[in-house]
Write a protein that holds these residues in place. Structure first.
Motif, mmCIF file in Angstrom:
data_model
loop_
_atom_site.group_PDB
_atom_site.id
_atom_site.type_symbol
_atom_site.label_atom_id
_atom_site.label_comp_id
_atom_site.label_asym_id
_atom_site.label_seq_id
_atom_site.Cartn_x
_atom_site.Cartn_y
_atom_site.Cartn_z
ATOM 1 N N THR A 98 0.823 -1.209 0.000
ATOM 2 C CA THR A 98 0.000 0.000 0.000
ATOM 3 C C THR A 98 0.854 1.255 0.000
ATOM 4 N N SER A 99 1.833 1.301 0.866
ATOM 5 C CA SER A 99 2.690 2.491 0.959
ATOM 6 C C SER A 99 3.546 2.659 -0.290
ATOM 7 N N TYR A 100 3.978 1.558 -0.907
ATOM 8 C CA TYR A 100 4.778 1.651 -2.134
ATOM 9 C C TYR A 100 3.956 2.236 -3.280
ATOM 10 N N ALA A 101 2.714 1.793 -3.395
ATOM 11 C CA ALA A 101 1.846 2.322 -4.453
ATOM 12 C C ALA A 101 1.572 3.807 -4.247
ATOM 13 N N LEU A 102 1.340 4.210 -3.002
ATOM 14 C CA LEU A 102 1.042 5.619 -2.724
ATOM 15 C C LEU A 102 2.280 6.488 -2.834
ATOM 16 N N SER A 103 3.447 5.927 -2.636
ATOM 17 C CA SER A 103 4.678 6.702 -2.682
ATOM 18 C C SER A 103 5.225 6.851 -4.095
ATOM 19 N N ARG A 104 5.127 5.813 -4.905
ATOM 20 C CA ARG A 104 5.806 5.804 -6.196
ATOM 21 C C ARG A 104 4.903 6.071 -7.383
ATOM 22 N N PHE A 105 3.617 5.839 -7.252
ATOM 23 C CA PHE A 105 2.717 5.983 -8.399
ATOM 24 C C PHE A 105 1.767 7.156 -8.198
ATOM 25 N N ARG A 106 1.342 7.734 -9.300
ATOM 26 C CA ARG A 106 0.357 8.809 -9.310
ATOM 27 C C ARG A 106 -0.862 8.325 -10.073
ATOM 28 N N PHE A 107 -1.993 8.255 -9.418
ATOM 29 C CA PHE A 107 -3.200 7.725 -10.034
ATOM 30 C C PHE A 107 -4.408 8.472 -9.489
ATOM 31 N N ARG A 108 -5.510 8.324 -10.200
ATOM 32 C CA ARG A 108 -6.735 8.996 -9.795
ATOM 33 C C ARG A 108 -7.230 8.417 -8.467
ATOM 34 N N GLY A 109 -7.543 9.282 -7.547
ATOM 35 C CA GLY A 109 -8.007 8.862 -6.229
ATOM 36 C C GLY A 109 -6.899 8.679 -5.212
ATOM 37 N N ARG A 110 -5.665 9.052 -5.585
ATOM 38 C CA ARG A 110 -4.545 8.869 -4.665
ATOM 39 C C ARG A 110 -4.711 9.729 -3.420
ATOM 40 N N LYS A 111 -5.031 10.991 -3.607
ATOM 41 C CA LYS A 111 -5.202 11.885 -2.455
ATOM 42 C C LYS A 111 -6.402 11.467 -1.603
ATOM 43 N N THR A 112 -7.445 10.996 -2.267
ATOM 44 C CA THR A 112 -8.614 10.528 -1.517
ATOM 45 C C THR A 112 -8.267 9.307 -0.672
ATOM 46 N N THR A 113 -7.459 8.423 -1.247
ATOM 47 C CA THR A 113 -7.022 7.244 -0.499
ATOM 48 C C THR A 113 -6.190 7.638 0.711
ATOM 49 N N LEU A 114 -5.258 8.568 0.517
ATOM 50 C CA LEU A 114 -4.430 9.033 1.632
ATOM 51 C C LEU A 114 -5.284 9.660 2.726
ATOM 52 N N SER A 115 -6.260 10.475 2.310
ATOM 53 C CA SER A 115 -7.148 11.105 3.303
ATOM 54 C C SER A 115 -7.972 10.062 4.039
ATOM 55 N N GLY A 116 -8.458 9.058 3.291
ATOM 56 C CA GLY A 116 -9.247 8.008 3.924
ATOM 57 C C GLY A 116 -8.445 7.211 4.938
ATOM 58 N N VAL A 117 -7.207 6.861 4.574
ATOM 59 C CA VAL A 117 -6.346 6.130 5.500
ATOM 60 C C VAL A 117 -6.050 6.974 6.736
ATOM 61 N N LEU A 118 -5.809 8.267 6.534
ATOM 62 C CA LEU A 118 -5.522 9.162 7.660
ATOM 63 C C LEU A 118 -6.726 9.277 8.598
ATOM 64 N N ILE A 119 -7.909 9.442 8.025
ATOM 65 C CA ILE A 119 -9.116 9.603 8.847
ATOM 66 C C ILE A 119 -9.436 8.313 9.594
ATOM 67 N N LEU A 120 -9.366 7.173 8.905
ATOM 68 C CA LEU A 120 -9.661 5.900 9.559
ATOM 69 C C LEU A 120 -8.647 5.577 10.650
ATOM 70 N N GLY A 121 -7.394 5.986 10.433
ATOM 71 C CA GLY A 121 -6.372 5.738 11.442
ATOM 72 C C GLY A 121 -6.540 6.567 12.696
ATOM 73 N N MET A 122 -7.359 7.616 12.633
ATOM 74 C CA MET A 122 -7.574 8.466 13.803
ATOM 75 C C MET A 122 -8.513 7.835 14.812
ATOM 76 N N PHE A 123 -9.317 6.881 14.389
ATOM 77 C CA PHE A 123 -10.299 6.260 15.277
ATOM 78 C C PHE A 123 -9.712 4.994 15.898
ATOM 79 N N PRO A 124 -9.955 4.776 17.178
ATOM 80 C CA PRO A 124 -9.458 3.545 17.817
ATOM 81 C C PRO A 124 -10.145 2.320 17.256
#
Length: 281
Positions: free
Chosen positions: A95-121
């Motif tokens: 997951t981190s390799y794809a987000l770090s090395r590739f640019r694709f549609r929905g990349r920023k949305t995916t990062l935001s989703g992972v960040l938001i979900l990680g905030m909840f216990p």
């Protein structure tokens, strides 16, 4: 002696005092549990830290008593932790390799989703996960724990892994592509060897989580022989008629052994700067 040297000496002395205090605060409780595990009787209370007599009967009782399945619990926990660690590290790294090395549609949305979900216990989703596992007939199975632990790993480790992968120069990828290397080959031959410090951190945290988890394991596992060590130790002192705290201390010491060995073995890799100087101009 100048005022600057005096201040420097005071600051250094205070730093050492704080470190000594923190070391005592961390070591003393652990030492008390270790001494309690070799103290005769059932109570952890003692007038002195070092017991008058030493015994290994508590360790022997853990594996010989018919009232407990400590050996089985230990192997269950080891199996779940290792499987969760391997699968979780692979998922997080991909997951981190794809987000770090590739640019694709929905990349920023995916990062935001992972960040938001990680905030909840994680325990906020326990009811939903319980219902899903019940529908798939996975309750009271170790597979259920492995799936949940491994699937939750990317939420906790993606940003850490991505931040590390971002520090690996892209010139290495470009040079490999010029030589005809595919993305899979770049990932396995370049990224993975340079990511050993990050892989060490991910493996350590992903192993420790399932190893010490109690809440989710208690919810999923119902059969006594399928329990993990944390659930089994809790059952030892749960009732008023079973308060063998020295036996509990012996089990706690045995729980700490794999984590301590793993940390000592991987600590060397944590300080290796394998990415420094990787890109040569």
């Amino acid at each position: 002696m100048s005022i600057y040297k005096i201040k420097k000496t005071i600051q250094l002395s205070l730093s050492y005092l704080i470190l000594i205090f923190m070391a005592i605060a961390a070591i003393y409780p652990a030492l008390w549990v270790i001494m309690g595990s070799i103290r005769p009787g059932k109570s952890l209370y003692s007038k002195s830290l070092i017991p008058d007599q030493f015994t290994l009967d508590h360790y022997r009782e853990l594996f010989t008593s018919k009232s407990y399945f400590f050996g089985q619990w230990y192997m269950n926990t080891l199996k779940i932790s290792i499987a969760s660690m391997l699968i979780g590290v692979v998922l997080t790294l991909l997951t981190s390799y794809a987000l770090s090395r590739f640019r694709f549609r929905g990349r920023k949305t995916t990062l935001s989703g992972v960040l938001i979900l990680g905030m909840f216990p994680g325990f906020m989703s326990m009811i939903a996960i319980f219902l899903l596992l019940k529908e798939f007939h996975l309750l009271d199975t170790h597979l259920a724990l492995i799936i949940v632990y491994a699937a939750g790993a990317p939420l906790m480790g993606t940003f850490v892994a991505k931040g590390f992968l971002d520090t690996i120069p892209r010139s290495l990828d470009e040079a490999a592509k010029i030589d005809g290397a595919s993305n899979i080959r770049i990932f396995t031959r370049i990224i993975l060897p340079l990511s050993r410090p990050m892989l060490t951190y991910m493996a350590l945290t992903q192993f420790v989580g399932p190893w010490v988890d109690f809440i989710f394991a208690r919810m999923v596992l119902r059969s006594k022989e399928k329990w993990t060590v944390a659930v089994g130790l809790y059952d030892m002192v749960n009732s008023n008629t079973n308060t063998n705290f020295t036996l509990f201390a012996a089990g706690a010491v045995l729980i700490a052994v794999p984590i301590t060995i793993l940390f000592m073995f991987l600590q060397r890799l944590l300080v290796e700067g394998l990415t420094s100087g990787a890109s040569k101009g």
